[in-house]
Every structure is written in structure tokens, then in C-alpha cells.
Design a protein around this motif. Sequence first.
Motif, short mmCIF file in Angstrom:
data_model
loop_
_atom_site.label_atom_id
_atom_site.label_comp_id
_atom_site.label_asym_id
_atom_site.label_seq_id
_atom_site.Cartn_x
_atom_site.Cartn_y
_atom_site.Cartn_z
N GLU A 156 56.70 4.00 -30.74
CA GLU A 156 56.68 5.21 -29.90
C GLU A 156 56.60 4.85 -28.42
O GLU A 156 57.22 5.50 -27.58
CB GLU A 156 55.52 6.12 -30.30
N VAL A 157 55.85 3.81 -28.07
CA VAL A 157 55.77 3.36 -26.68
C VAL A 157 57.17 2.92 -26.21
O VAL A 157 57.61 3.29 -25.12
CB VAL A 157 54.75 2.21 -26.52
N MET A 158 57.88 2.15 -27.05
CA MET A 158 59.23 1.71 -26.68
C MET A 158 60.15 2.90 -26.48
O MET A 158 60.94 2.94 -25.55
CB MET A 158 59.80 0.77 -27.75
N ARG A 159 60.07 3.89 -27.37
CA ARG A 159 60.93 5.09 -27.23
C ARG A 159 60.63 5.81 -25.92
O ARG A 159 61.54 6.22 -25.21
CB ARG A 159 60.70 6.04 -28.40
N THR A 160 59.36 5.96 -25.62
CA THR A 160 58.97 6.65 -24.39
C THR A 160 59.47 5.90 -23.17
O THR A 160 60.03 6.49 -22.24
CB THR A 160 57.44 6.82 -24.34
N LEU A 161 59.28 4.59 -23.15
CA LEU A 161 59.73 3.80 -22.01
C LEU A 161 61.26 3.82 -21.90
O LEU A 161 61.80 3.87 -20.78
CB LEU A 161 59.22 2.37 -22.11
N ALA A 162 61.96 3.79 -23.02
CA ALA A 162 63.42 3.85 -22.99
C ALA A 162 63.90 5.19 -22.42
O ALA A 162 64.84 5.24 -21.62
CB ALA A 162 64.00 3.62 -24.39
N GLU A 189 66.10 5.72 -19.04
CA GLU A 189 67.35 6.49 -19.03
C GLU A 189 67.28 7.56 -17.94
O GLU A 189 68.24 7.75 -17.19
CB GLU A 189 67.56 7.13 -20.41
N ARG A 190 66.16 8.26 -17.84
CA ARG A 190 65.99 9.31 -16.84
C ARG A 190 66.04 8.73 -15.42
O ARG A 190 66.71 9.27 -14.54
CB ARG A 190 64.66 10.06 -17.07
N THR A 191 65.37 7.59 -15.22
CA THR A 191 65.36 6.95 -13.90
C THR A 191 66.76 6.49 -13.52
O THR A 191 67.20 6.67 -12.38
CB THR A 191 64.39 5.76 -13.90
#
Length: 152
Positions: free
Chosen positions: A126-132, A136-138
Motif C-alpha cells: 500500500e505504501v508503494m501504491r501511494t508513493l506511485a 504520477e500526480r507530481t
Amino acid sequence: MTLEAEVEALRKVPLFRGIDETKLRLLAFISDRTEFQAGERLCTQGEEGDSAFIILAGDADVLVQTPAGEKKVAQVSENSIVGEIAILCDVPRTATLVAANSMDVLMVSKDDFLKLLNEFPDISLEVMRTLALRLERTTRDLAEARQGNSGG
């Protein structure tokens, strides 16, 4: 706020939505609950990251240094986790967080957060998904900003 209330609050954080109650209790137990008043700094850009912040209530402004001084680039609110980049990557804090109003925050130390990720790989995913998603947003925001600067 009781441990039960903290567990309920953690359940609302998207990063921890799929995590079972036992692990949420452990996370709440190993965290330090702290209150910040409007204008107080949670952390400062460039300093060593020693904890992540889980916002239970309130809002924080995200500030970055620019040649013209500090600039607000975002605001984070209830049910968000911030500051995890510095503790995951051993890099200095990438931004300053300042309480925009009264805040209740759970602070998780670097060592405890890393132990939690090591023991429960589902949280790591879940941490990896959030950071990904943030990357993407950045990237999208940067591309839009560059188009705006080039007049196109």
C-alpha cells in the motif's frame, strides 16, 4: 482520544484501509499522539526525517523553499500520511509542514515504521501504491507547469 478512536481514525487513512484491526491497533500503540497549534512546524525542509505523520484531525500547509522564499505548494488534511519519504529513503525532508489550524497527529518513528513494513508486507504494498500515485500526480503537475511556462 482513546486507542479505539485512534484505530478508527487509522482505518480512514487510505494507506491503511486494507489493514486488519490487529495491525492497526499495533500501529496506534507504537505511535505518539501529538497536538499542534496553528503556525507550529511539524517538520522543516532539509532536516533529517525521523518520523512520519498521520493526520487525525486538522490541516497542514506543505511549503518548499524557492529563490523567493517559502512557497505553499499543497495542503494535507485529515486521514493523510505525510513525511514517509524521508524515513523510507534516508533523504532530508523534501518540504516543510506547518499546521494551518489545530491538529491531532500520530507520529510514527522511523524504526517503528520500518519494522511495521518489514513484518507486514501488505502495508508495504500500500505504501508503494501511494508513493506511485503521488509520483504520477507530481509528474503530471510538472508537465502542466512546463507547458504553462512555455506558453503552450
